[in-house]
Motif scaffolding. Structure first.
Motif, mmCIF file in Angstrom:
data_model
loop_
_atom_site.group_PDB
_atom_site.id
_atom_site.type_symbol
_atom_site.label_atom_id
_atom_site.label_comp_id
_atom_site.label_asym_id
_atom_site.label_seq_id
_atom_site.Cartn_x
_atom_site.Cartn_y
_atom_site.Cartn_z
ATOM 1 N N THR A 77 -9.045 1.281 0.139
ATOM 2 C CA THR A 77 -8.337 0.065 0.520
ATOM 3 C C THR A 77 -7.843 0.221 1.948
ATOM 4 O O THR A 77 -7.373 1.303 2.320
ATOM 5 N N VAL A 115 -6.811 3.950 5.780
ATOM 6 C CA VAL A 115 -7.426 3.640 4.484
ATOM 7 C C VAL A 115 -6.815 4.561 3.440
ATOM 8 O O VAL A 115 -6.302 5.636 3.763
ATOM 9 N N SER A 137 -5.169 0.053 4.646
ATOM 10 C CA SER A 137 -3.709 0.050 4.544
ATOM 11 C C SER A 137 -3.005 -0.100 5.890
ATOM 12 O O SER A 137 -1.773 -0.087 5.939
ATOM 13 N N THR A 182 0.827 -1.204 0.000
ATOM 14 C CA THR A 182 0.000 0.000 0.000
ATOM 15 C C THR A 182 0.862 1.256 0.000
ATOM 16 O O THR A 182 2.071 1.211 0.259
#
Length: 245
Positions: A186, A199, A188, A157
């Protein structure tokens, strides 16, 4: 001479007393926020709550946005009823910050959400929140200040590129967290108990559940300032969609 990028930071609207002034409405923000931006190479620009319709115009003055920590978002924004422990006391700020986030996402402006700011980012993308954590002691500080706990960045990430350690100790003070993840985001980072701690989305779109302004690790802010420099150059060259006419 290279000018420093301008980083907007959202603020509180609340009652306060200072110097010889009686209690009155005031715009407040911990000095640690602008200091963090300044130390990381940016110019801090404070954003008090305003009409949500003015959010795109406000962002035309900025190279990046920081949505700061604060009280709980009203759960009506994610179609939930208030939990007994929810403290949603900032309606003007709720509407203003969500409008800023929508405008920043549409314009691909680099942005960082801190604690409440991360939660608002998730809700702005259609996600929901846990209104009170079952194991809140790990995440909520004491009456004397912030707590600390470890977070685990997710390999691959954006955040893991900024914080490559397997675990990072962070300053923390929150009792809510991400539940259903918003569209296009996503996870992270996680806490040891599985709580979502960061995120991210496309470009430099990042939310962290902890409070980097309370610590000495400025890598996340330094990366935001770097992204702001690049975004400003691209916008001036016409590569980015204008924020507003």
């Amino acid at each position: 001479m290279t000018t420093r990028p301008v980083i907007g930071i959202t603020t509180h609207l609340t009652e306060a007393i200072w110097d010889s002034w009686d209690r009155q409405r005031a715009v407040l923000l911990s000095a640690r926020y602008p200091a963090m931006v300044q130390t990381s190479g940016g110019v801090a620009f404070l954003l008090p709550p305003d009409s949500p319709q003015r959010a795109p115009e406000a962002l035309t003055r900025l190279d990046a946005l920081v949505v700061s920590g604060g009280p709980d978002l009203h759960p009506a924004y994610y179609d939930a009823r208030p939990h007994p422990r929810t403290r949603a006391v900032a309606p003007e700020r709720d509407a203003w910050e969500l409008a800023l986030l929508h405008a920043a996402l549409a314009a691909r402006l680099p942005l960082l959400g801190i604690c409440r700011g991360m939660q608002l980012l998730n809700v702005a993308r259609g996600g929901t929140l846990i209104q009170h954590l079952d194991h809140v002691e790990e995440h909520l500080g004491t009456s004397q200040g912030y707590g600390r706990h470890a977070v685990r960045p997710v390999p691959g990430t954006l955040l893991a590129g900024l914080l490559p350690e397997s675990t990072v100790s962070v300053p923390t003070y929150h009792h809510q967290a991400v539940d259903r993840l918003g569209a296009g985001l996503t996870v992270s980072a996680y806490a040891e108990d599985g709580t979502v701690e960061a995120v991210e989305g496309g470009g430099f779109t990042l939310g962290v559940q902890w409070h980097p302004e309370q610590g000495e690790d400025l890598r996340v802010l330094q990366a935001l300032v770097g992204a702001a420099v690049v975004a400003r150059a691209r916008r001036r060259s016409g590569e980015l969609v204008p924020l507003a006419e």
